[in-house]
Design a protein around this motif. Structure first.
Motif, PDB file in Angstrom:
ATOM      1  N   SER A  53       0.835  -1.190   0.000  1.00  0.00           N
ATOM      2  CA  SER A  53       0.000   0.000   0.000  1.00  0.00           C
ATOM      3  C   SER A  53       0.876   1.248   0.000  1.00  0.00           C
ATOM      4  CB  SER A  53      -0.908  -0.013   1.228  1.00  0.00           C
ATOM      5  OG  SER A  53      -0.140  -0.002   2.415  1.00  0.00           O
TER       6      SER A  53
ATOM      7  N   GLU B 204       2.573   1.891   3.244  1.00  0.00           N
ATOM      8  CA  GLU B 204       3.618   0.910   3.509  1.00  0.00           C
ATOM      9  C   GLU B 204       4.855   1.189   2.656  1.00  0.00           C
ATOM     10  OE1 GLU B 204       5.307  -2.521   5.304  1.00  0.00           O
ATOM     11  OE2 GLU B 204       3.680  -1.152   5.815  1.00  0.00           O
TER      12      GLU B 204
ATOM     13  N   GLY C 281      -0.332   7.398  -3.383  1.00  0.00           N
ATOM     14  CA  GLY C 281      -1.388   6.600  -4.003  1.00  0.00           C
ATOM     15  C   GLY C 281      -2.022   7.235  -5.214  1.00  0.00           C
TER      16      GLY C 281
ATOM     17  N   SER D  40       0.922   4.839  -9.813  1.00  0.00           N
ATOM     18  CA  SER D  40       1.682   3.625  -9.511  1.00  0.00           C
ATOM     19  C   SER D  40       2.694   3.405 -10.623  1.00  0.00           C
ATOM     20  CB  SER D  40       0.768   2.406  -9.392  1.00  0.00           C
ATOM     21  OG  SER D  40      -0.096   2.543  -8.273  1.00  0.00           O
TER      22      SER D  40
ATOM     23  N   GLU E 260     -10.132  -4.605   1.319  1.00  0.00           N
ATOM     24  CA  GLU E 260      -8.890  -3.828   1.375  1.00  0.00           C
ATOM     25  C   GLU E 260      -8.334  -3.758   2.782  1.00  0.00           C
ATOM     26  OE1 GLU E 260      -7.598   0.881   0.941  1.00  0.00           O
ATOM     27  OE2 GLU E 260      -9.498   0.168   0.118  1.00  0.00           O
TER      28      GLU E 260
ATOM     29  N   ASP F 201      -4.619  -5.343   4.921  1.00  0.00           N
ATOM     30  CA  ASP F 201      -3.703  -4.267   5.288  1.00  0.00           C
ATOM     31  C   ASP F 201      -2.742  -4.748   6.377  1.00  0.00           C
ATOM     32  OD1 ASP F 201      -3.475  -1.125   4.869  1.00  0.00           O
ATOM     33  OD2 ASP F 201      -3.093  -1.535   6.983  1.00  0.00           O
TER      34      ASP F 201
ATOM     35  N   TRP G 145      -5.517   1.484  10.124  1.00  0.00           N
ATOM     36  CA  TRP G 145      -6.395   1.986   9.061  1.00  0.00           C
ATOM     37  C   TRP G 145      -7.649   2.602   9.646  1.00  0.00           C
ATOM     38  CZ3 TRP G 145     -11.071   2.037   6.809  1.00  0.00           C
ATOM     39  CH2 TRP G 145     -11.160   2.319   5.448  1.00  0.00           C
TER      40      TRP G 145
END
Length: 412
Positions: free
Chosen positions: A16, A19, A51, A54, A190, A194, A200
């Motif tokens: 993610s 991360e 985000g 990518s 999702e 995680d 989150w």
């Protein structure tokens, strides 16, 4: 299949965005170093970590290899050999009569094999005998609702108290946590994968609680009454006097116990900025508590942790709703928004069809409105001559007198 598609399929999936940033900072790599190694700009690396975009192709493979965590080497566990009672008696002799330690469980006696020739291929031991209880429990399938309920029961009460310290409003704290868990249930595929599902949900709850739009609501316009104890009241006032970003950083570091890189990733700030917020918030709180100002940084963090925990536990914070009610509310809201979207699309289609049906097929220019026009004499009839007309008439009369004679027709 093209070559680029094959290369992307061979690269392992990226973690993610939060991360990615944590892994980069764990390796002590700056955004400039990553950009130079991959061959992109610093803004591109920042968009990967937030985000918005990518990486693809060769850059994706380089970026994944650059931030890949170091493989943890697990020590090999050597299982002790199973010794039968007869073998222990033969090997140990008289020592085998010593009783076993009370902390160790006694092994179940094995059945004696009949005196027969051993088979050529001994059957393998059943899996249930060699499997430990922890492995069997891990292999038990857990439904999404059970996993969500477990996460909710473990983190929701403490998260409500944390959000109360962040906002100073009990009702808003409970509403924020329930709203965050409703959002988590809507995005459970999702959240379930995680690295930190509780983090989150915590980030979602903090973002909702710190929204400035709550000031427009009458119930959340002013904070609740402070604690009656002087020490807790002073700490409560000191927290609410801090800016929201500094208050959140102090709560995450000294209250929750996160590290600066994790706080920076959760608050979408750089690590130096998070460290600066923490030092400023500590200095502002230490001005009201002399014992915090004279303490060392480690001791100061421990004192703040104890006082924040005592303040959160001392106040009566409303208990959140059961997990089943939160899941049902999330599903009802999702169903309501889906129906509203479908109704809006249907209404738009109906209005468009009605417009196409009633619209004219050709253009008709509009008739201009009547206007009054002046200076035009009316048609026909005697009228009074103006001075200019009289002057012209006189001039014509004089010119005819000196001109040629008029031709008068005569009858023959």
């Amino acid at each position: 299949m093209t070559r680029s598609t094959t290369d992307e399929a061979a690269v392992p999936p990226l973690p993610s965005p939060k991360e990615r940033r944590r892994l980069r900072e764990a390796k002590s790599l700056s955004e400039e170093e990553v950009a130079a190694a991959v061959g992109v700009t610093r803004a591109t690396v920042r968009s990967w970590e937030t985000g918005r975009t990518s990486p693809r192709g060769r850059k994706r493979a380089l970026y994944a290899k650059l931030i890949a965590p170091e493989p943890a080497v697990k020590p090999e566990v050597v299982k002790p050999p199973v010794v039968t009672a007869e073998a222990a008696a033969v090997v140990a002799g008289p020592v085998a009569a010593v009783p076993a330690a009370p902390d160790l469980p006694e092994a179940s006696p094995l059945p004696e094999a009949p005196p027969a020739a051993p088979p050529a291929d001994p059957p393998p031991a059943p899996v249930s005998d060699t499997r430990s209880g922890a492995e069997a429990a891990d292999e038990r399938r857990v439904s999404p609702a059970e996993a969500f309920d477990e996460l909710y029961a473990r983190t929701a009460p403490g998260l409500v108290r944390q959000t109360y310290l962040l906002t100073g409003r009990r009702t808003l704290a409970r509403e924020s946590v329930e709203r965050a868990f409703e959002l988590a249930w809507q995005r459970w595929p999702e959240v379930a994968v995680d690295r930190d599902p509780a983090g989150w949900v915590r980030a979602a709850a903090y973002e909702y609680a710190m929204s400035p739009w709550h000031r427009l609501r009458r119930t959340h316009r002013h904070p609740d009454a402070p604690p009656t104890e002087p020490g807790k009241r002073a700490l409560f006032d000191a927290l609410l006097d801090l800016p929201p970003a500094y208050r959140r950083t102090l709560l995450l570091y000294d209250g929750v116990g996160l590290d600066l890189p994790e706080i920076a990733a959760e608050t979408e700030a750089s690590t130096p900025a998070a460290a600066g917020r923490l030092m400023t918030a500590r200095a502002a709180v230490a001005e009201r508590f002399p014992e915090l100002a004279d303490a060392a940084p480690a001791e100061q963090s421990a004192l703040l942790h104890d006082r924040l925990g005592g303040l959160a536990r001392a106040e009566h914070v409303p208990v959140p709703r059961p997990a089943r009610a939160v899941r049902t509310g999330s599903e009802n809201k999702a169903r309501l928004w889906t129906r509203a979207a479908v109704a809006g699309v249907a209404l738009l289609i109906a209005v468009t069809g009605l417009t196409l049906h009633t619209a004219p097929t050709h253009y008709e220019p509009p008739i201009s409105p009547p206007e009054r026009v002046g200076g035009v004499p009316p048609r026909g009839g005697p009228q009074k001559l103006t001075a200019q007309d009289l002057k012209l008439q006189k001039s014509l009369s004089e010119q005819l007198a000196h001109g040629p004679e008029r031709l008068v027709p005569q009858l023959e």
